[in-house]
Design a protein around this motif. Sequence first.
Motif, PDB file in Angstrom:
ATOM      1  N   LEU A 101      17.928  62.467   5.047  1.00  0.00           N
ATOM      2  CA  LEU A 101      17.528  62.313   3.644  1.00  0.00           C
ATOM      3  C   LEU A 101      17.870  63.563   2.832  1.00  0.00           C
ATOM      4  CD1 LEU A 101      14.121  60.503   4.206  1.00  0.00           C
ATOM      5  CD2 LEU A 101      16.139  59.537   3.062  1.00  0.00           C
ATOM      6  N   ILE A 102      17.648  64.736   3.396  1.00  0.00           N
ATOM      7  CA  ILE A 102      17.956  65.986   2.693  1.00  0.00           C
ATOM      8  C   ILE A 102      19.464  66.121   2.488  1.00  0.00           C
ATOM      9  CG2 ILE A 102      18.032  68.494   3.046  1.00  0.00           C
ATOM     10  CD1 ILE A 102      15.179  68.308   4.116  1.00  0.00           C
ATOM     11  N   GLN A 103      20.248  65.758   3.499  1.00  0.00           N
ATOM     12  CA  GLN A 103      21.704  65.831   3.364  1.00  0.00           C
ATOM     13  C   GLN A 103      22.215  64.920   2.254  1.00  0.00           C
ATOM     14  OE1 GLN A 103      22.822  64.881   7.468  1.00  0.00           O
ATOM     15  NE2 GLN A 103      23.905  66.847   7.540  1.00  0.00           N
ATOM     16  N   ASN A 104      21.496  63.836   1.989  1.00  0.00           N
ATOM     17  CA  ASN A 104      21.891  62.866   0.980  1.00  0.00           C
ATOM     18  C   ASN A 104      20.924  62.882  -0.198  1.00  0.00           C
ATOM     19  OD1 ASN A 104      24.174  61.229   2.338  1.00  0.00           O
ATOM     20  ND2 ASN A 104      22.607  61.444   3.908  1.00  0.00           N
ATOM     21  N   ALA A 105      20.427  64.063  -0.547  1.00  0.00           N
ATOM     22  CA  ALA A 105      19.425  64.205  -1.607  1.00  0.00           C
ATOM     23  C   ALA A 105      19.877  63.504  -2.884  1.00  0.00           C
ATOM     24  CB  ALA A 105      19.167  65.675  -1.880  1.00  0.00           C
ATOM     25  N   GLY A 106      18.946  62.758  -3.471  1.00  0.00           N
ATOM     26  CA  GLY A 106      19.217  62.049  -4.722  1.00  0.00           C
ATOM     27  C   GLY A 106      19.917  60.712  -4.540  1.00  0.00           C
ATOM     28  N   GLN A 107      20.377  60.430  -3.332  1.00  0.00           N
ATOM     29  CA  GLN A 107      21.091  59.179  -3.064  1.00  0.00           C
ATOM     30  C   GLN A 107      20.225  58.270  -2.199  1.00  0.00           C
ATOM     31  OE1 GLN A 107      24.998  59.898  -1.383  1.00  0.00           O
ATOM     32  NE2 GLN A 107      25.038  61.924  -2.318  1.00  0.00           N
ATOM     33  N   VAL A 108      20.366  56.979  -2.404  1.00  0.00           N
ATOM     34  CA  VAL A 108      19.648  56.015  -1.586  1.00  0.00           C
ATOM     35  C   VAL A 108      20.294  55.967  -0.211  1.00  0.00           C
ATOM     36  CG1 VAL A 108      18.968  53.599  -1.319  1.00  0.00           C
ATOM     37  CG2 VAL A 108      19.086  54.612  -3.603  1.00  0.00           C
ATOM     38  N   VAL A 109      19.476  56.113   0.817  1.00  0.00           N
ATOM     39  CA  VAL A 109      19.949  55.967   2.196  1.00  0.00           C
ATOM     40  C   VAL A 109      19.370  54.653   2.692  1.00  0.00           C
ATOM     41  CG1 VAL A 109      20.034  56.968   4.507  1.00  0.00           C
ATOM     42  CG2 VAL A 109      19.938  58.477   2.508  1.00  0.00           C
ATOM     43  N   SER A 110      20.245  53.744   3.095  1.00  0.00           N
ATOM     44  CA  SER A 110      19.800  52.407   3.488  1.00  0.00           C
ATOM     45  C   SER A 110      18.931  52.447   4.731  1.00  0.00           C
ATOM     46  CB  SER A 110      20.998  51.487   3.722  1.00  0.00           C
ATOM     47  OG  SER A 110      21.617  51.804   4.952  1.00  0.00           O
ATOM     48  N   LYS A 111      18.084  51.440   4.848  1.00  0.00           N
ATOM     49  CA  LYS A 111      17.225  51.329   6.017  1.00  0.00           C
ATOM     50  C   LYS A 111      18.053  51.211   7.290  1.00  0.00           C
ATOM     51  CE  LYS A 111      13.350  49.281   3.559  1.00  0.00           C
ATOM     52  NZ  LYS A 111      12.451  48.131   3.450  1.00  0.00           N
ATOM     53  N   ASP A 112      19.155  50.487   7.223  1.00  0.00           N
ATOM     54  CA  ASP A 112      20.012  50.327   8.402  1.00  0.00           C
ATOM     55  C   ASP A 112      20.554  51.669   8.886  1.00  0.00           C
ATOM     56  OD1 ASP A 112      19.624  47.586   8.382  1.00  0.00           O
ATOM     57  OD2 ASP A 112      21.485  47.161   7.300  1.00  0.00           O
ATOM     58  N   VAL A 113      20.985  52.507   7.958  1.00  0.00           N
ATOM     59  CA  VAL A 113      21.518  53.822   8.328  1.00  0.00           C
ATOM     60  C   VAL A 113      20.408  54.698   8.919  1.00  0.00           C
ATOM     61  CG1 VAL A 113      22.508  55.964   7.391  1.00  0.00           C
ATOM     62  CG2 VAL A 113      23.437  53.751   6.689  1.00  0.00           C
ATOM     63  N   LEU A 114      19.236  54.651   8.317  1.00  0.00           N
ATOM     64  CA  LEU A 114      18.111  55.437   8.816  1.00  0.00           C
ATOM     65  C   LEU A 114      17.696  54.989  10.221  1.00  0.00           C
ATOM     66  CD1 LEU A 114      16.106  55.620   5.500  1.00  0.00           C
ATOM     67  CD2 LEU A 114      17.068  57.578   6.719  1.00  0.00           C
TER      68      LEU A 114
END
Length: 150
Positions: free
Chosen positions: A39-52
Amino acid sequence: MPTTYAFGPFRLDVDGQLLFRHSELLPLGGRAVGLLHLLIQNAGQVVSKDVLIETAWSGLVVEESNLSVQIAALRRSLSVEKGADCWIETLARRGYRYIGPEASKLGSEPVHTPPLIMPKKPSIAVLPFDNLSDDPQQEYVARASSKTSL
């Protein structure tokens, strides 16, 4: 070189799977650390549940509720800082987004990790057993442990 991020009063040691608030070690499991890192690496961007889910449980099939539990653990750990529990935003049916203070990746300078404080004397806790089975032959273990005192 260790991967460490500083954000607000927190420091995330990705390799050691540790989260600190100033010098205080906060309880957080390895999966939660991996999720926070992503999440920090992609700050401000939506990270999909599948990727998480793929990040935390690579190659495993798990229910989406497992992700919710890990996100709740992250928020609980961050909540020691007023308002920090809101730094992970939920986007219904889409995923999560880190919206906290900008995280800076720390360079190669040594990061101070406080030493673990061990008690001066070894200690042990003895708890009574309960016979949770329907087998009366196991009752002797429960009775014997309840008579033992330190």
